[in-house]
Design an enzyme around this catalytic site. Structure first.
Site, PDB file in Angstrom:
ATOM      1  N   SER A 199       0.834  -1.218   0.000  1.00  0.00           N
ATOM      2  CA  SER A 199       0.000   0.000   0.000  1.00  0.00           C
ATOM      3  C   SER A 199       0.865   1.264   0.000  1.00  0.00           C
ATOM      4  O   SER A 199       0.350   2.356  -0.222  1.00  0.00           O
ATOM      5  CB  SER A 199      -0.962   0.011   1.190  1.00  0.00           C
ATOM      6  OG  SER A 199      -0.265   0.158   2.403  1.00  0.00           O
ATOM      7  N   HIS A 200       2.169   1.142   0.254  1.00  0.00           N
ATOM      8  CA  HIS A 200       3.041   2.317   0.205  1.00  0.00           C
ATOM      9  C   HIS A 200       4.295   2.059  -0.633  1.00  0.00           C
ATOM     10  O   HIS A 200       5.325   2.681  -0.431  1.00  0.00           O
ATOM     11  CB  HIS A 200       3.363   2.815   1.623  1.00  0.00           C
ATOM     12  CG  HIS A 200       2.151   3.446   2.255  1.00  0.00           C
ATOM     13  ND1 HIS A 200       1.136   2.700   2.791  1.00  0.00           N
ATOM     14  CD2 HIS A 200       1.762   4.733   2.350  1.00  0.00           C
ATOM     15  CE1 HIS A 200       0.173   3.506   3.223  1.00  0.00           C
ATOM     16  NE2 HIS A 200       0.521   4.745   2.968  1.00  0.00           N
ATOM     17  N   GLU A 231      -5.043   0.466   1.179  1.00  0.00           N
ATOM     18  CA  GLU A 231      -5.569  -0.912   1.117  1.00  0.00           C
ATOM     19  C   GLU A 231      -6.923  -0.927   0.408  1.00  0.00           C
ATOM     20  O   GLU A 231      -7.238  -1.854  -0.325  1.00  0.00           O
ATOM     21  CB  GLU A 231      -5.749  -1.480   2.537  1.00  0.00           C
ATOM     22  CG  GLU A 231      -4.464  -1.748   3.281  1.00  0.00           C
ATOM     23  CD  GLU A 231      -3.671  -2.914   2.697  1.00  0.00           C
ATOM     24  OE1 GLU A 231      -4.252  -3.757   1.992  1.00  0.00           O
ATOM     25  OE2 GLU A 231      -2.446  -2.944   2.937  1.00  0.00           O
TER      26      GLU A 231
HETATM   27  P1  NDP Z   1      -1.020  -3.194   8.971  1.00  0.00           P
HETATM   28  O1  NDP Z   1      -2.297  -3.464   9.657  1.00  0.00           O
HETATM   29  O2  NDP Z   1      -0.720  -3.953   7.736  1.00  0.00           O
HETATM   30  O3  NDP Z   1       0.225  -3.423   9.948  1.00  0.00           O
HETATM   31  C1  NDP Z   1       0.464  -2.582  11.008  1.00  0.00           C
HETATM   32  C2  NDP Z   1       1.586  -3.049  11.887  1.00  0.00           C
HETATM   33  O4  NDP Z   1       1.176  -4.203  12.603  1.00  0.00           O
HETATM   34  C3  NDP Z   1       2.870  -3.432  11.167  1.00  0.00           C
HETATM   35  O5  NDP Z   1       3.954  -2.980  11.935  1.00  0.00           O
HETATM   36  C4  NDP Z   1       2.769  -4.960  11.108  1.00  0.00           C
HETATM   37  O6  NDP Z   1       4.012  -5.611  11.009  1.00  0.00           O
HETATM   38  C5  NDP Z   1       2.107  -5.264  12.417  1.00  0.00           C
HETATM   39  N1  NDP Z   1       1.379  -6.523  12.429  1.00  0.00           N
HETATM   40  C6  NDP Z   1       0.475  -6.950  11.517  1.00  0.00           C
HETATM   41  N2  NDP Z   1       0.017  -8.171  11.880  1.00  0.00           N
HETATM   42  C7  NDP Z   1       0.643  -8.508  13.036  1.00  0.00           C
HETATM   43  C8  NDP Z   1       0.584  -9.632  13.914  1.00  0.00           C
HETATM   44  N3  NDP Z   1      -0.203 -10.672  13.659  1.00  0.00           N
HETATM   45  N4  NDP Z   1       1.376  -9.639  15.012  1.00  0.00           N
HETATM   46  C9  NDP Z   1       2.188  -8.584  15.285  1.00  0.00           C
HETATM   47  N5  NDP Z   1       2.281  -7.482  14.487  1.00  0.00           N
HETATM   48  C10 NDP Z   1       1.519  -7.447  13.386  1.00  0.00           C
HETATM   49  O7  NDP Z   1      -0.853  -1.635   8.654  1.00  0.00           O
HETATM   50  P2  NDP Z   1      -1.888  -0.476   8.374  1.00  0.00           P
HETATM   51  O8  NDP Z   1      -2.754  -0.853   7.237  1.00  0.00           O
HETATM   52  O9  NDP Z   1      -2.529  -0.056   9.639  1.00  0.00           O
HETATM   53  O10 NDP Z   1      -0.845   0.664   7.913  1.00  0.00           O
HETATM   54  C11 NDP Z   1      -0.018   0.410   6.773  1.00  0.00           C
HETATM   55  C12 NDP Z   1       0.914   1.534   6.509  1.00  0.00           C
HETATM   56  O11 NDP Z   1       0.200   2.652   6.025  1.00  0.00           O
HETATM   57  C13 NDP Z   1       1.751   2.057   7.675  1.00  0.00           C
HETATM   58  O12 NDP Z   1       3.099   1.936   7.287  1.00  0.00           O
HETATM   59  C14 NDP Z   1       1.364   3.519   7.821  1.00  0.00           C
HETATM   60  O13 NDP Z   1       2.423   4.414   8.156  1.00  0.00           O
HETATM   61  C15 NDP Z   1       0.874   3.832   6.429  1.00  0.00           C
HETATM   62  N6  NDP Z   1      -0.058   4.961   6.435  1.00  0.00           N
HETATM   63  C16 NDP Z   1       0.398   6.199   6.080  1.00  0.00           C
HETATM   64  C17 NDP Z   1      -0.457   7.284   6.109  1.00  0.00           C
HETATM   65  C18 NDP Z   1       0.027   8.649   5.790  1.00  0.00           C
HETATM   66  O14 NDP Z   1      -0.758   9.589   5.879  1.00  0.00           O
HETATM   67  N7  NDP Z   1       1.245   8.866   5.431  1.00  0.00           N
HETATM   68  C19 NDP Z   1      -1.865   7.136   6.481  1.00  0.00           C
HETATM   69  C20 NDP Z   1      -2.212   5.803   6.881  1.00  0.00           C
HETATM   70  C21 NDP Z   1      -1.343   4.756   6.832  1.00  0.00           C
HETATM   71  P3  NDP Z   1       4.442  -6.275   9.573  1.00  0.00           P
HETATM   72  O15 NDP Z   1       4.684  -5.108   8.657  1.00  0.00           O
HETATM   73  O16 NDP Z   1       5.662  -7.077   9.881  1.00  0.00           O
HETATM   74  O17 NDP Z   1       3.293  -7.135   9.113  1.00  0.00           O
HETATM   75  O1  PYC Z   2      -2.912   4.886   3.080  1.00  0.00           O
HETATM   76  O2  PYC Z   2      -4.308   6.085   4.269  1.00  0.00           O
HETATM   77  C1  PYC Z   2      -3.311   5.980   3.538  1.00  0.00           C
HETATM   78  C2  PYC Z   2      -2.531   7.198   3.207  1.00  0.00           C
HETATM   79  C3  PYC Z   2      -2.981   8.492   3.210  1.00  0.00           C
HETATM   80  C4  PYC Z   2      -1.884   9.273   2.835  1.00  0.00           C
HETATM   81  C5  PYC Z   2      -0.833   8.431   2.635  1.00  0.00           C
HETATM   82  N1  PYC Z   2      -1.240   7.164   2.877  1.00  0.00           N
END
Ligand code: NDP
Ligand code: PYC
Length: 338
Positions: A47-48, A188
């Site tokens: 997703s990134h 996602e």
């Molecule tokens: P996920 O739900 O995929 O994962 C979140 C974290 O939980 C990761 O560190 C992951 O480790 C860990 N994790 C997942 N499953 C397990 C498990 N079973 N046991 C232990 N740890 C676990 O991520 P999100 O969808 O919430 O977020 C994804 C990305 O999106 C992030 O990197 C975030 O910074 C980015 N994002 C950026 C935004 C922005 O504005 N710039 C906005 C929103 C999100 P692992 O990677 O090893 O699976």
């Molecule tokens: O995945 O929600 C997201 C997001 C917003 C801006 C960058 N990533």
């Protein structure tokens, strides 16, 4: 015949850097943006990863990011260090502020890097790892644009507001989690839309406030916070600390500024670093050694640590290269405009 192509991390970095140079980013911005995108692809954070290139190019074309901007550091010697990105993408601003953040954290035990006026698209863990690699613990957070309904509400107000934390570990990869405070990152939902698959139940509401599993309706409506009122509260805290407190845009303000969610948001970011030795001084035990006891206990129950999947994927990418589908290779070709 295979429909995948395998590229080394270095080759993919060269291609992605070239795309952003050609699109008119300064050398620093092109390099830093490419490093973060390739790190996402290398670690299996789709997703990134390269999927983001399209959105970055649209944002550059729309004139909503300053391609040649040079981020400016303000350092008054205190524990709050500020970088005004001047409209650049956030990774260049972090690159300029991080060395001062590390130095100040070691001197004072705790310090914060405020990034203002940046366009933000990235995962936060690359920044966290730059600090854990220097022996520091760290947190990072930022708003986004209003796409998430607060728990009990029905309309977009909060952002997907990511928060990440890292803790250094001797001789092994750090403990790092990096989570959206929405039930999933918006990226996602976009990936489900592209794949033509339904969302899991409980991710989103349509524009009438009714639950939906249709990605298009979800994108028109509102996403939901993770953990109901708990995620809603943490997302609100991020609006306060990394929006209001640092004098930058909150998620609703970022959406007003941009007028669309089809381009990348402009706002600020807050990164706080801690020197574990300084906090533990004179108290029981070595904090890094005590942390290992906790991690062993987690692993001892058969649970995994966050980022363990990512580090394993990174290792595979380093050994065997990064596999890209035919569609992904075509998207790189399309992105490389001459
Ligand atoms: P996920 O739900 O995929 O994962 C979140 C974290 O939980 C990761 O560190 C992951 O480790 C860990 N994790 C997942 N499953 C397990 C498990 N079973 N046991 C232990 N740890 C676990 O991520 P999100 O969808 O919430 O977020 C994804 C990305 O999106 C992030 O990197 C975030 O910074 C980015 N994002 C950026 C935004 C922005 O504005 N710039 C906005 C929103 C999100 P692992 O990677 O090893 O699976
Ligand atoms: O995945 O929600 C997201 C997001 C917003 C801006 C960058 N990533």
């Amino acid at each position: 015949m295979t429909d995948t192509t395998t590229l080394s991390v270095e080759d993919l970095t060269g291609i992605v850097t070239g795309i952003f140079r050609t699109a008119g980013l300064s050398e620093l911005q092109a390099e830093r943006v490419a490093a973060v995108i390739v790190a996402g692809e290398r670690d299996g954070c789709k997703s990134h990863g390269i999927y983001r290139i399209d959105g970055l190019l649209r944002t550059i074309d729309a004139g909503k990011v300053a391609p040649m901007a040079v981020p400016e550091l303000s350092d008054d010697g205190s524990s709050v260090i500020r970088v005004d990105a001047n409209g650049a993408f956030s990774p260049a601003a972090f690159h300029i502020g991080a060395p001062v953040l590390v130095e100040r954290t070691r001197q004072q035990g705790i310090a914060a890097l405020v990034i203002n006026s940046c366009t933000h698209f990235s995962a936060l863990w690359p920044e966290i790892e730059a600090l854990t690699d220097r022996g520091l613990a760290a947190m990072a957070m930022c708003p986004s644009y209003a796409t998430v309904a607060p728990t009990g509400g029905t309309r977009p107000l909060l952002g997907t507001n990511p928060i990440a934390f890292g803790w250094p570990r001797p001789d092994q990869p750090p403990y790092v989690f990096d989570i959206a405070t929405s039930i999933a990152a918006r990226g996602e939902i976009e990936l489900h839309r592209r794949a033509g698959t339904d969302l899991p139940e409980g991710w989103a509401l349509d524009r009438d406030g009714q639950p939906t599993t249709n990605p298009d309706r979800a994108l028109e409506g509102a996403m939901l916070p993770f953990g109901a009122h708990k995620g809603s509260a943490i997302a609100t805290m991020i609006e306060l600390l990394a929006g209001v407190m640092i004098g930058d845009l909150t998620s609703p303000e970022a959406l007003d500024f941009l007028g669309t969610t089809s381009l990348l948001p402009h706002h600020g970011e807050l990164i706080i670093a801690f020197c574990p030795d300084r906090f533990a001084a004179g108290r029981r035990g070595d904090p890094l050694a005590r942390a290992e006891v906790l991690f062993d206990a987690i692993l001892g129950q058969g649970a995994r640590l966050p980022s363990q999947r990512r580090f394993a994927t990174r290792e595979i990418s380093r050994r065997r290269g990064i596999q890209l589908s035919a569609a992904e290779m075509e998207s790189l070709r399309q992105a490389h405009r001459t």
